[in-house]
Write an enzyme that holds these catalytic residues in place. Structure first.
Site, PDB file in Angstrom:
ATOM      1  CB  ALA A 240     -11.208  -2.502   5.543  1.00  0.00           C
ATOM      2  CG  HIS A 241      -6.178  -2.669   5.489  1.00  0.00           C
ATOM      3  ND1 HIS A 241      -5.266  -2.300   6.451  1.00  0.00           N
ATOM      4  CD2 HIS A 241      -6.870  -3.692   6.020  1.00  0.00           C
ATOM      5  CE1 HIS A 241      -5.406  -3.068   7.518  1.00  0.00           C
ATOM      6  NE2 HIS A 241      -6.380  -3.921   7.267  1.00  0.00           N
ATOM      7  CG  ASN A 242      -4.249  -5.521   1.909  1.00  0.00           C
ATOM      8  OD1 ASN A 242      -3.918  -4.794   2.847  1.00  0.00           O
ATOM      9  ND2 ASN A 242      -3.435  -5.821   0.916  1.00  0.00           N
TER      10      ASN A 242
END
Length: 337
Positions: A240-242
């Site tokens: 997922a993001h980051n």
């Protein structure tokens, strides 16, 4: 191309037991051993095949002791897995790699394509991209605008690289992988609906990263989602993001890593494990299959279960769970007394 046992032994720095002039021309599984085949014995439960099947050459550990006569020529090495991995690479190099650009491929304005590259039919490189030397972009792969692709990277058919993604040298992106799609970012509104939060970051894959088929690695909300050098991600994973994944960490199929999770170096994450968001996993951590990691953990640990806990403690819990009926009966009897 054929190789003699002597030539292969020299390549893997092994010692020969048997006919050094035995010739092989194809790798094979030990249970499918045949004339002209080279295989290896890495798992003791497959030992019986070395007597039953007649591979021409078998790679074994230095300490292997035959309990019956073996017709095959043996090459003894310290680590059969490493030896066979190297030999598979040698055999694979016999296949002539594709080169040249199909007339049905497309390169956007301002993009630069390096020397010795291959672009298959309907492969697309967007605008203002920089593609290094000897990169292979197979049919129907799409690279968005403003991307950077390092030397020697392979992007297989149907992979999608969104805009702004940076991929290092000698990476492998397998078919159907999606790198740089929006992270799952939504803000709840008072009326029960959701407002989309623009995902304006990117994804960075450092050198020697491999991404499996149909795996998704989301772009950051701000900043970068980063997979550091040597990370290996299996098929059907979600990053997922980051998220930041440390050097040389490997994750098996169907692993899910939630947003802003930080995973250390040299970790092993087994299949179907899930990591919640905003936690940190230390270096050299092994996470068992189907584990649910709900809190940060330190380095040099083995954890498994859901919720995941240190292996020794989890085994004790499993023993108690298996005996819970007996314990309940004892408590009931004690209460009656």
């Amino acid at each position: 191309m054929q190789y003699t046992a002597k030539e292969l032994a020299r390549l893997v720095k092994g010692t020969i037991e048997g006919d050094e002039n035995a010739r092989v021309w194809k790798p094979c599984k030990i249970e499918e051993g045949c004339e002209g085949g080279i295989t290896f014995l890495g798992n003791p439960k497959y030992t019986h095949y070395i007597y039953e099947r007649k591979a021409t050459v078998v790679i074994v550990r230095n300490d292997f002791v035959a309990e019956q006569p073996v017709d095959s020529t043996l090459i003894r090495v310290e680590n059969p897995y490493m030896a066979v991995a190297y030999l598979l690479h040698i055999f694979n190099e016999r296949t002539k790699p594709p080169k040249g650009r199909s007339l049905r491929s497309s390169v956007g304005r301002g993009s630069k394509i390096g020397r010795g590259c291959y672009m298959g039919p309907f492969a697309v490189v967007g605008r203002h991209c920089k593609v290094g030397n000897n990169v292979k972009i197979y049919p129907n792969a799409v690279i968005g605008d403003n991307c950077r692709i390092g030397d020697g990277t392979v992007i297989y058919a149907g992979a999608k690289i969104y805009e702004g993604v940076e991929i290092g040298a000698n990476c492998i992106i397998h078919a159907g992988a999606v790198i740089g799609a929006d992270g799952f970012g939504f803000a709840p509104v008072g009326d029960g609906t959701w407002n989309k939060i623009d995902q304006i970051g990117n994804v960075i894959l450092e050198d020697n990263v491999e991404v499996g088929a149909n795996t998704c690695i989301d772009r950051a909300t701000m900043g970068s989602t980063i997979l550091h050098r040597g990370v290996k991600v299996d098929n059907l994973c979600q990053v997922a993001h980051n998220v930041v994944i440390g050097t040389n960490t490997a994750m098996a199929s169907q692993v899910g890593v939630a947003g802003s999770c930080k995973v250390g170096e040299n970790c092993i994450i087994a299949g179907q494990a899930g990591l919640v968001g905003h936690i940190t996993v230390g270096d050299r951590v092994t996470i068992g299959a189907q584990s649910g990691v709900t809190h940060s953990v330190g380095s040099d640990l083995q954890i498994f279960g859901s919720p995941a806990m240190e292996a020794t403690k989890r085994r004790k819990v499993e023993v108690l769970v298996r005996n819970i009926e007996k314990l309940a009966d004892r408590i009931e009897k004690l209460e009656k007394k």
